[in-house]
Design a protein around this motif. Structure first.
Motif, PDB file in Angstrom:
ATOM      1  N   TYR A 164      -1.443  -5.663  -0.715  1.00 49.58           N
ATOM      2  CA  TYR A 164      -2.470  -6.165  -1.625  1.00 49.58           C
ATOM      3  C   TYR A 164      -1.983  -7.522  -2.110  1.00 49.58           C
ATOM      4  O   TYR A 164      -0.805  -7.672  -2.457  1.00 49.58           O
ATOM      5  N   GLN A 219      -5.071  -5.152   2.413  1.00 51.50           N
ATOM      6  CA  GLN A 219      -5.823  -3.996   1.940  1.00 51.50           C
ATOM      7  C   GLN A 219      -6.744  -4.329   0.769  1.00 51.50           C
ATOM      8  O   GLN A 219      -7.685  -3.608   0.503  1.00 51.50           O
ATOM      9  N   TYR A 237       1.112  -3.288   5.279  1.00 47.27           N
ATOM     10  CA  TYR A 237      -0.135  -3.131   4.527  1.00 47.27           C
ATOM     11  C   TYR A 237       0.104  -3.595   3.096  1.00 47.27           C
ATOM     12  O   TYR A 237       0.937  -3.021   2.382  1.00 47.27           O
ATOM     13  N   ARG A 281       0.846  -1.182   0.000  1.00 47.12           N
ATOM     14  CA  ARG A 281       0.000   0.000   0.000  1.00 47.12           C
ATOM     15  C   ARG A 281       0.887   1.239   0.000  1.00 47.12           C
ATOM     16  O   ARG A 281       1.879   1.311   0.690  1.00 47.12           O
ATOM     17  N   GLY A 338       3.979   1.177   2.703  1.00 48.15           N
ATOM     18  CA  GLY A 338       3.173   0.085   3.222  1.00 48.15           C
ATOM     19  C   GLY A 338       3.680  -0.494   4.522  1.00 48.15           C
ATOM     20  O   GLY A 338       3.212  -1.541   4.954  1.00 48.15           O
ATOM     21  N   ASP A 380       3.839  -2.903  11.317  1.00 49.55           N
ATOM     22  CA  ASP A 380       2.565  -3.047  10.621  1.00 49.55           C
ATOM     23  C   ASP A 380       2.842  -3.015   9.130  1.00 49.55           C
ATOM     24  O   ASP A 380       3.482  -2.084   8.627  1.00 49.55           O
ATOM     25  N   HIS A 439      -1.813  -6.349   7.402  1.00 53.29           N
ATOM     26  CA  HIS A 439      -3.123  -5.794   7.054  1.00 53.29           C
ATOM     27  C   HIS A 439      -3.332  -5.996   5.557  1.00 53.29           C
ATOM     28  O   HIS A 439      -2.619  -5.400   4.750  1.00 53.29           O
TER      29      HIS A 439
END
Length: 146
Positions: A80, A118, A78, A44, A63, A76, A116
């Motif tokens: 796809y 996304q 992030y 991300r 990200g 953390d 996470h």
């Protein structure tokens, strides 16, 4: 990281001075480790990252967010994912890869690697329509001309 302070690496042997690592370096290490996991489509990014990439500057730390909790690091990530991959397997692989790379390169204690998801990026499909003859029937391709 919210604050722009460097992270001091603790040495087990006597050294000549302190070793400090900028948080951006750790974000880049975690970002490269996560993006190299099979099944990750991309990380991300923000609008600024997208604009930078248009001008040819690849943003490796996008990200990833870091926070230092005492002497332990929380990460953390992030991402796809590609369509059709097992989300739990890829997420576990990301956690393991990020933890291993940060531990190997910095010897910092990692308390959490939160992944996470996304979104999911679908496979690219090729168009079956001939741009030179867009009104062609499928029947005429099979030799069933009227």
């Amino acid at each position: 990281m919210a604050e722009d302070t460097n992270i001091v690496l603790k040495a087990t042997e006597p050294v000549l001075g302190r070793i400090e690592v900028a948080p951006q370096v750790l974000e880049i290490v975690a970002g490269i480790a996560a993006s190299n996991v099979e099944g990750v489509a991309r990380m991300r990014g923000s609008l600024a990252n997208s604009v930078n990439e248009l001008f040819g500057k690849k943003e490796r730390g996008k990200g990833v967010k870091l926070s230092l909790n005492g002497d332990a690091l929380n990460v953390d990530v992030y991402v796809y994912l590609n369509y059709g991959v097992s989300v739990p397997k890829v997420a576990l692989a990301i956690q393991e890869q990020v933890k291993q790379q940060l531990l190997f390169m910095t010897d910092l204690r990692i308390s959490e690697v939160n992944v996470h998801i996304q979104g999911v990026i679908p496979e690219k499909t090729t168009s079956t329509v001939d741009p030179n003859n867009i009104f062609e029937d499928d029947e005429s391709e099979n030799g069933d001309d009227k």
